[in-house]
Scaffold this active site. Sequence first.
Site, PDB file in Angstrom:
ATOM      1  N   TYR A 129      -6.974  22.557  20.875  1.00  0.00           N
ATOM      2  CA  TYR A 129      -7.997  21.535  21.094  1.00  0.00           C
ATOM      3  C   TYR A 129      -9.163  21.711  20.137  1.00  0.00           C
ATOM      4  O   TYR A 129      -9.258  22.729  19.436  1.00  0.00           O
ATOM      5  CB  TYR A 129      -8.478  21.573  22.550  1.00  0.00           C
ATOM      6  N   ARG A 183      -9.460  22.101  11.503  1.00  0.00           N
ATOM      7  CA  ARG A 183      -9.181  23.273  12.353  1.00  0.00           C
ATOM      8  C   ARG A 183      -8.137  22.924  13.418  1.00  0.00           C
ATOM      9  O   ARG A 183      -7.284  23.762  13.750  1.00  0.00           O
ATOM     10  CB  ARG A 183     -10.469  23.795  13.001  1.00  0.00           C
ATOM     11  N   LYS A 185      -7.640  27.774  18.266  1.00  0.00           N
ATOM     12  CA  LYS A 185      -8.454  27.203  19.356  1.00  0.00           C
ATOM     13  C   LYS A 185      -7.474  26.654  20.388  1.00  0.00           C
ATOM     14  O   LYS A 185      -7.079  25.485  20.351  1.00  0.00           O
ATOM     15  CB  LYS A 185      -9.419  26.135  18.824  1.00  0.00           C
ATOM     16  N   GLU A 234     -16.913  38.192  19.763  1.00  0.00           N
ATOM     17  CA  GLU A 234     -17.579  36.894  19.969  1.00  0.00           C
ATOM     18  C   GLU A 234     -17.778  36.676  21.456  1.00  0.00           C
ATOM     19  O   GLU A 234     -17.431  37.534  22.272  1.00  0.00           O
ATOM     20  CB  GLU A 234     -16.738  35.762  19.372  1.00  0.00           C
TER      21      GLU A 234
HETATM   22  N1  PLP Z   1     -15.790  31.053  19.943  1.00  0.00           N
HETATM   23  C1  PLP Z   1     -15.148  30.539  21.008  1.00  0.00           C
HETATM   24  C2  PLP Z   1     -14.227  31.426  21.775  1.00  0.00           C
HETATM   25  C3  PLP Z   1     -15.322  29.199  21.368  1.00  0.00           C
HETATM   26  O1  PLP Z   1     -14.654  28.697  22.419  1.00  0.00           O
HETATM   27  C4  PLP Z   1     -16.225  28.398  20.618  1.00  0.00           C
HETATM   28  C5  PLP Z   1     -16.460  27.000  20.970  1.00  0.00           C
HETATM   29  O2  PLP Z   1     -16.011  26.498  21.953  1.00  0.00           O
HETATM   30  C6  PLP Z   1     -16.885  28.968  19.530  1.00  0.00           C
HETATM   31  C7  PLP Z   1     -16.636  30.306  19.206  1.00  0.00           C
HETATM   32  C8  PLP Z   1     -17.819  28.146  18.684  1.00  0.00           C
HETATM   33  O3  PLP Z   1     -17.091  27.278  17.860  1.00  0.00           O
HETATM   34  P1  PLP Z   1     -17.708  25.952  17.255  1.00  0.00           P
HETATM   35  O4  PLP Z   1     -18.947  26.341  16.525  1.00  0.00           O
HETATM   36  O5  PLP Z   1     -16.664  25.441  16.355  1.00  0.00           O
HETATM   37  O6  PLP Z   1     -17.997  25.045  18.393  1.00  0.00           O
END
Ligand code: PLP
Length: 322
Positions: free
Chosen positions: A33, A52, A152, A185
Site C-alpha cells: 500500500y 514505491r 510497504k 524506525e
Molecule cells: N516507516 C513506517 C514503518 C511507516 O509506516 C511510515 C509511514 O506510514 C513511514 C516510515 C514514513 O513514510 P512516508 O514518509 O513515506 O509516509
Amino acid sequence: MRGAAYVNGTIGPLETAAIPVLDHGFMYGEGVYEVLRTYSGEPFLYDQHVARLRRSAAAIHLALPFDDETLRSWVDRTSAAAGLEGDTYIRILTTRGVGDLTYDVRATPVASIVIVVKPQPAPDPRLRNEGIAVALVPILRNHPGSVNPMIKSNNLLNNALAMQEAQRRGAEEALMCNYRGELAECSQSNLFLIRDGVALTPPSTAGLLKGITRAFLFQVGQEVGVKVEEATLMPADLDIADEVFITSTTREISPVVRIDGRVIGSGRPGELTLRLWDAYHRRALEMTSLAGTARKTAQGLGTGDWGLGDSTLLTGKRPPDS
Ligand code: PLP
C-alpha cells in the site's frame, strides 16, 4: 466516517466499502500500500509514492494490472466522489486478489485494488507547542530477511503490536530497534535526531521503510542550511541528542520531547526541528500549488500530463531514496 472508496472498479461511501473474504489481502496479509496526502487539493509527491508502490509490489512478485495514468484517474475519481473540502488522506492498497485458500498464486490471477479517500486533519497545534512522547519498545523491527521493512506491506502486525505497546506506555509513537540493537524506525514514521546541528537518520541498511518524507527532508535540509545525514544510531545516542523528530506523510515532522524516561534537549520542540518543519510545509504548499496550476493548464490543453507532481522538476535532483 466521511470519505469514499474505490474497490475493484466500484466507487462508493467509505463506511460501507467491503472486499470479499477470499481476498488474500484479508486472508494472508498479502498486499502492499501507499499513503499520500493532498495540499490544496493536489496529492504531494505523487510520483514518488506510485514508484514505491510499484517497488513494493515487485518485491512480493505482485503484477499490477494498471498503468500510472489509469491509477491516477481512479484516485481522481475517488477523490471527486468523496467530495471533501480541505486536505485529504489517500490510501492505495493492492493485494494478491480473490481466490481459493492456498498460497499458490495461480489461485489469484488478478490483483485487487482499493483506494480510500478521507479527510486529512491539520496537525494538532499541541505538536508544535509541546511535542510528543515516544516509547522505545522491545518489539524488534522486522529482520530484512523476513518481511523486509523496505516493502510497504499490508502485513502490519509488527507495527501494530509495537504501537499498541507504546500506547500502553502513554506514548504516541513506538520506536523500534533492529535485530542488531541499532535504532531502526518507528511504527509509522522515520526517526531523526539532531546532534551538533546535524540531523541524523538511520540508514536503509538498518532495515526500515525508506520514507518519502525522509527522502524529501534531505532536500529541505539543504535549503535551510541544516545538514541531513544517514548514520548508524544506537539507543544510547538518544541520551545525547539535542533534538529528536519523526517524519511521515501524514504527520510531516513531529517534534519528540520525551522517550520513556529521557527528556530530549530542553523538553520543548527544538529550534532546528521547527525550522525544518516550516520549510517542509512551505515547500509542500509551493510544489502542490505549482502542480495544480500545471495540471489545470495541461487539462485545458488536453494533454493530461500530470508530471509536475515530481519534485525533481523543481530541484533538478532526485532524493536519495527515489
Ligand atoms: N516507516 C513506517 C514503518 C511507516 O509506516 C511510515 C509511514 O506510514 C513511514 C516510515 C514514513 O513514510 P512516508 O514518509 O513515506 O509516509
